[in-house]
Design a protein around this motif. Structure first.
Motif, PDB file in Angstrom:
ATOM      1  N   ASN A   1      26.354  56.049  -8.913  1.00 51.24           N
ATOM      2  CA  ASN A   1      26.952  57.088  -9.750  1.00 51.24           C
ATOM      3  C   ASN A   1      25.806  57.827 -10.423  1.00 51.24           C
ATOM      4  OD1 ASN A   1      28.056  58.526 -11.969  1.00 51.24           O
ATOM      5  ND2 ASN A   1      29.887  57.234 -11.884  1.00 51.24           N
ATOM      6  N   ILE A   2      25.580  59.057 -10.030  1.00 52.75           N
ATOM      7  CA  ILE A   2      24.457  59.836 -10.551  1.00 52.75           C
ATOM      8  C   ILE A   2      24.624  60.127 -12.045  1.00 52.75           C
ATOM      9  CG2 ILE A   2      23.250  62.064 -10.352  1.00 52.75           C
ATOM     10  CD1 ILE A   2      24.050  61.964  -7.355  1.00 52.75           C
ATOM     11  N   ASP A   3      25.855  60.250 -12.504  1.00 46.68           N
ATOM     12  CA  ASP A   3      26.089  60.596 -13.911  1.00 46.68           C
ATOM     13  C   ASP A   3      25.914  59.431 -14.867  1.00 46.68           C
ATOM     14  OD1 ASP A   3      26.788  63.381 -13.490  1.00 46.68           O
ATOM     15  OD2 ASP A   3      28.577  62.606 -12.497  1.00 46.68           O
ATOM     16  N   THR A   4      26.307  58.223 -14.437  1.00 45.22           N
ATOM     17  CA  THR A   4      26.204  57.070 -15.333  1.00 45.22           C
ATOM     18  C   THR A   4      25.010  56.163 -15.007  1.00 45.22           C
ATOM     19  OG1 THR A   4      27.586  55.643 -13.960  1.00 45.22           O
ATOM     20  CG2 THR A   4      28.719  57.018 -15.615  1.00 45.22           C
ATOM     21  N   GLY A   5      24.478  56.292 -13.795  1.00 45.33           N
ATOM     22  CA  GLY A   5      23.376  55.442 -13.381  1.00 45.33           C
ATOM     23  C   GLY A   5      23.826  54.125 -12.787  1.00 45.33           C
TER      24      GLY A   5
ATOM     25  N   ALA B   1      27.234  60.722 -26.038  1.00 41.89           N
ATOM     26  CA  ALA B   1      27.446  61.033 -24.631  1.00 41.89           C
ATOM     27  C   ALA B   1      28.757  61.801 -24.466  1.00 41.89           C
ATOM     28  CB  ALA B   1      27.488  59.751 -23.818  1.00 41.89           C
ATOM     29  N   ALA B   2      28.698  62.842 -23.692  1.00 41.56           N
ATOM     30  CA  ALA B   2      29.904  63.628 -23.446  1.00 41.56           C
ATOM     31  C   ALA B   2      30.841  62.841 -22.532  1.00 41.56           C
ATOM     32  CB  ALA B   2      29.541  64.955 -22.803  1.00 41.56           C
ATOM     33  N   GLU B   3      32.113  62.899 -22.856  1.00 38.76           N
ATOM     34  CA  GLU B   3      33.083  62.201 -22.015  1.00 38.76           C
ATOM     35  C   GLU B   3      33.447  63.098 -20.845  1.00 38.76           C
ATOM     36  OE1 GLU B   3      36.335  60.184 -23.760  1.00 38.76           O
ATOM     37  OE2 GLU B   3      35.220  59.701 -25.585  1.00 38.76           O
TER      38      GLU B   3
ATOM     39  N   GLU C   1      36.292  60.653 -14.768  1.00 39.13           N
ATOM     40  CA  GLU C   1      35.636  59.943 -13.667  1.00 39.13           C
ATOM     41  C   GLU C   1      35.769  60.671 -12.339  1.00 39.13           C
ATOM     42  OE1 GLU C   1      35.878  55.759 -13.009  1.00 39.13           O
ATOM     43  OE2 GLU C   1      36.057  55.357 -15.142  1.00 39.13           O
ATOM     44  N   SER C   2      36.823  61.462 -12.172  1.00 40.94           N
ATOM     45  CA  SER C   2      36.994  62.181 -10.912  1.00 40.94           C
ATOM     46  C   SER C   2      35.927  63.267 -10.738  1.00 40.94           C
ATOM     47  CB  SER C   2      38.396  62.810 -10.839  1.00 40.94           C
ATOM     48  OG  SER C   2      38.532  63.809 -11.832  1.00 40.94           O
ATOM     49  N   GLU C   3      35.238  63.627 -11.822  1.00 38.04           N
ATOM     50  CA  GLU C   3      34.207  64.656 -11.757  1.00 38.04           C
ATOM     51  C   GLU C   3      32.799  64.063 -11.607  1.00 38.04           C
ATOM     52  OE1 GLU C   3      34.545  67.444 -14.980  1.00 38.04           O
ATOM     53  OE2 GLU C   3      36.712  67.530 -14.781  1.00 38.04           O
ATOM     54  N   HIS C   4      32.681  62.733 -11.602  1.00 30.28           N
ATOM     55  CA  HIS C   4      31.375  62.101 -11.453  1.00 30.28           C
ATOM     56  C   HIS C   4      30.790  62.389 -10.076  1.00 30.28           C
ATOM     57  CE1 HIS C   4      31.580  58.841 -14.812  1.00 30.28           C
ATOM     58  NE2 HIS C   4      31.939  60.027 -15.237  1.00 30.28           N
TER      59      HIS C   4
END
Length: 106
Positions: A97-101, A69-71, A74-77
């Motif tokens: 959170n759409i990126d992490t689910g 998984a690309a790091e 968090e401010s860009e989530h």
């Protein structure tokens, strides 16, 4: 060709890397099916061993290694928040959170 014994029939379908044995396939599933939605299969040349020849089927797919998984900072989530009503009438705020689910209800 010998049929598999009932106790040898798997209940779930999984991917494995052994192309000398029968695929681990539950009844009704195809050879590249898997019950893990994150697994991806790729076809490979089979190399049937004695067990595969006896049963009449061989594993001809291998799982593809999952990419790391690309790091992301968090401010860009991408986060969505909305109000929802629970069955008891309580209004809550849902944060997703759409990126992490990850989803939380407060």
């Amino acid at each position: 060709m010998a049929a598999r014994k009932k106790e040898d029939v798997p209940e779930t379908t999984t991917l494995d890397s052994d192309v000398t044995k029968p695929s681990v396939t539950a009844p009704g599933d195809g050879p590249a099916d898997t019950t893990d939605p994150t697994e991806v299969a790729v076809s490979v040349p089979p190399q049937p061993g004695d067990e595969a020849i006896e049963v009449g089927t061989v594993n001809a797919v291998k799982p593809v290694e999952k990419p790391a998984a690309a790091e992301v900072d968090e401010s860009e989530h991408r986060i969505e928040k909305y109000d929802a009503v629970k069955p008891d009438g309580t209004v809550v705020t849902v944060t997703h959170n759409i990126d992490t689910g990850a989803t939380s209800v407060k």
